[in-house]
Scaffold this motif. Structure first.
Motif, PDB file in Angstrom:
ATOM      1  N   ASN A 130       0.714  -1.278  -0.097  1.00 14.82           N
ATOM      2  CA  ASN A 130       0.032   0.074  -0.036  1.00 14.82           C
ATOM      3  C   ASN A 130       0.894   1.194   0.059  1.00 14.82           C
ATOM      4  OD1 ASN A 130      -2.583  -1.241  -0.007  1.00 14.82           O
ATOM      5  ND2 ASN A 130      -2.655  -1.569   2.172  1.00 14.82           N
TER       6      ASN A 130
ATOM      7  N   PHE B 136     -11.792  -8.981  -7.003  1.00 13.89           N
ATOM      8  CA  PHE B 136     -12.922  -8.111  -6.251  1.00 13.89           C
ATOM      9  C   PHE B 136     -13.761  -7.709  -7.311  1.00 13.89           C
ATOM     10  CE2 PHE B 136     -14.663  -4.023  -5.388  1.00 13.89           C
ATOM     11  CZ  PHE B 136     -15.339  -4.084  -4.403  1.00 13.89           C
TER      12      PHE B 136
ATOM     13  N   ASP C  54     -17.463  -9.208  -6.698  1.00  9.15           N
ATOM     14  CA  ASP C  54     -18.376  -8.400  -6.099  1.00  9.15           C
ATOM     15  C   ASP C  54     -19.744  -7.900  -6.856  1.00  9.15           C
ATOM     16  OD1 ASP C  54     -18.737  -6.127  -3.489  1.00  9.15           O
ATOM     17  OD2 ASP C  54     -19.039  -4.851  -5.415  1.00  9.15           O
TER      18      ASP C  54
ATOM     19  N   VAL D 247     -17.746   3.066  -3.474  1.00 11.12           N
ATOM     20  CA  VAL D 247     -18.267   2.309  -2.036  1.00 11.12           C
ATOM     21  C   VAL D 247     -17.420   2.912  -1.050  1.00 11.12           C
ATOM     22  CG1 VAL D 247     -19.080   0.142  -3.278  1.00 11.12           C
ATOM     23  CG2 VAL D 247     -16.539   0.504  -2.240  1.00 11.12           C
ATOM     24  N   LEU D 248     -17.878   2.892   0.497  1.00 13.07           N
ATOM     25  CA  LEU D 248     -17.106   3.483   1.336  1.00 13.07           C
ATOM     26  C   LEU D 248     -16.223   2.646   1.924  1.00 13.07           C
ATOM     27  CD1 LEU D 248     -17.357   5.998   2.944  1.00 13.07           C
ATOM     28  CD2 LEU D 248     -18.834   4.798   4.541  1.00 13.07           C
ATOM     29  N   ASP D 249     -14.974   3.105   2.186  1.00 16.09           N
ATOM     30  CA  ASP D 249     -13.775   2.113   2.503  1.00 16.09           C
ATOM     31  C   ASP D 249     -13.236   3.097   3.588  1.00 16.09           C
ATOM     32  OD1 ASP D 249     -11.822   0.572   3.241  1.00 16.09           O
ATOM     33  OD2 ASP D 249     -10.574   0.934   1.569  1.00 16.09           O
ATOM     34  N   GLY D 250     -13.721   2.978   4.856  1.00 17.09           N
ATOM     35  CA  GLY D 250     -13.227   3.639   6.009  1.00 17.09           C
ATOM     36  C   GLY D 250     -14.037   5.201   5.802  1.00 17.09           C
TER      37      GLY D 250
ATOM     38  N   CYS E  31     -12.845   7.140   3.095  1.00 17.93           N
ATOM     39  CA  CYS E  31     -12.854   7.318   1.707  1.00 17.93           C
ATOM     40  C   CYS E  31     -13.692   6.639   1.044  1.00 17.93           C
ATOM     41  CB  CYS E  31     -11.376   6.797   1.300  1.00 17.93           C
ATOM     42  SG  CYS E  31     -10.021   8.055   2.102  1.00 17.93           S
TER      43      CYS E  31
ATOM     44  N   VAL F  15     -14.018   4.634  -2.848  1.00 20.98           N
ATOM     45  CA  VAL F  15     -13.284   3.963  -3.872  1.00 20.98           C
ATOM     46  C   VAL F  15     -14.215   3.750  -4.930  1.00 20.98           C
ATOM     47  CG1 VAL F  15     -11.985   1.999  -4.219  1.00 20.98           C
ATOM     48  CG2 VAL F  15     -11.897   2.720  -2.121  1.00 20.98           C
TER      49      VAL F  15
ATOM     50  N   ARG G 278      -9.192   6.629  -5.312  1.00 22.95           N
ATOM     51  CA  ARG G 278      -9.966   6.925  -4.056  1.00 22.95           C
ATOM     52  C   ARG G 278     -10.229   8.527  -3.762  1.00 22.95           C
ATOM     53  NH1 ARG G 278      -9.045   2.811  -0.622  1.00 22.95           N
ATOM     54  NH2 ARG G 278      -9.170   4.009   1.332  1.00 22.95           N
TER      55      ARG G 278
ATOM     56  N   SER H 102     -14.374  11.272   1.574  1.00 18.52           N
ATOM     57  CA  SER H 102     -15.768  11.125   1.860  1.00 18.52           C
ATOM     58  C   SER H 102     -16.563  12.472   1.923  1.00 18.52           C
ATOM     59  CB  SER H 102     -16.461   9.961   2.652  1.00 18.52           C
ATOM     60  OG  SER H 102     -15.890  10.256   3.991  1.00 18.52           O
TER      61      SER H 102
ATOM     62  N   CYS I  43     -23.680   1.167  -2.127  1.00 12.57           N
ATOM     63  CA  CYS I  43     -22.903   2.139  -3.077  1.00 12.57           C
ATOM     64  C   CYS I  43     -23.582   3.405  -3.468  1.00 12.57           C
ATOM     65  CB  CYS I  43     -22.467   1.414  -4.263  1.00 12.57           C
ATOM     66  SG  CYS I  43     -23.560   1.206  -5.627  1.00 12.57           S
TER      67      CYS I  43
END
Length: 265
Positions: A33, A91, A95, A120-123, A125, A127, A147, A150, A229
């Motif tokens: 990452n 993914f 998904d 979609v929400l990732d924490g 943020c 994506v 990314r 949000s 989403c």
């Protein structure tokens, strides 16, 4: 045989996450990452310094990733290999949100002749998992995997609106960064905006993430009415007014969201 002792790093991870947490696996993912536009090549010192681990630990982790095919050694540096794309491919192929939304955002883009994407929400943020755009390229043309914060994007605020009040408060607990002169950074004001957008069923954000860029988004819920989403359209300010976005873009987005609800899990 004497039992191996844990390193201080492993002890801290066990205390934070429990005895089943594998620090070695986490360390490998953290190194992957680290790569990005600002760090396309990484030395052993880079990995050790950025993760605050010993050079010996960094060396073993990098060597493991090389042997597994996710990194390639070039002199004293390491670079990503195409094998890391297997994570994204897995993914996107498994998904339902990504597979359902891709043709739908293409429909939005074709009808409105502007870039469209689903996120979609990732924490804290967003994506992007699906995207489509007309032939002309714009900064609104967000690639899959892109990314965004949000708190200052329409797609992000719609997704924040799908959280419980407690989950929302947790994300807004830390004052966000100001990206433009228009960015709302007061957590109380942000919370009010998110809740208001939740009631309206859509969000418009005007030049808070990027000067000269505005977007509109609607939530996409599943059959259990849980927001999974959001789909949005983004334009430069000279391409569409806020009124035009409400009158012309919003009906198309709502129709797509309703169609998606019958398909997403």
């Amino acid at each position: 045989m004497p039992r191996a002792t844990r390193s201080q790093e492993e002890e801290e991870s066990v205390q934070a996450f429990g005895p089943d947490f594998l620090e070695g696996t986490a360390r490998s993912l953290r190194i992957l990452n680290l790569f990005g536009p600002e760090l396309q090549r990484m030395t052993m010192s880079d990995a050790a310094n950025r993760l605050q681990i010993s050079r010996a630990t960094a060396r073993r982790t990098l060597f493991t990733l090389v042997q597994l095919g996710y990194l390639r050694a070039e002199g004293n540096s390491f670079v990503l290999t195409p094998r890391v794309l297997s994570f994204a491919s897995a993914f996107l192929s498994s998904d339902t949100v990504a597979t359902v939304m891709q043709p739908l955002v293409q429909t939005v883009s074709d009808k409105l002749n502007h870039a469209s994407a689903a996120g979609v929400l990732d924490g804290d943020c967003v994506v992007m998992v699906a995207r489509a755009s007309p032939s002309r390229a714009t900064t609104a043309d967000m690639r899959i995997g892109y990314r965004l914060p949000s708190y200052c994007t329409s797609v992000g605020r719609v997704l924040l609106g799908g959280l419980s009040d407690a989950e929302l408060d947790k994300i807004l607990d830390t004052p966000p960064a100001r990206l433009t002169a228009r960015t709302i950074v007061d957590p109380a004001v942000l919370r009010t905006r998110v809740i208001a957008d939740r009631k309206k069923g859509f969000s418009i954000v005007d030049q808070e993430a990027e000067e000269g860029f505005r977007s509109i988004a609607v939530p996409v819920a599943n059959r259990q009415n849980r927001v999974v989403c959001a789909v949005h359209v983004g334009v430069h300010t000279g391409q569409a007014s806020i009124g035009q976005m409400i009158d012309e873009f919003l009906p198309v987005l709502k129709d797509i969201a309703a169609e998606a609800q019958t398909m997403v899990i």
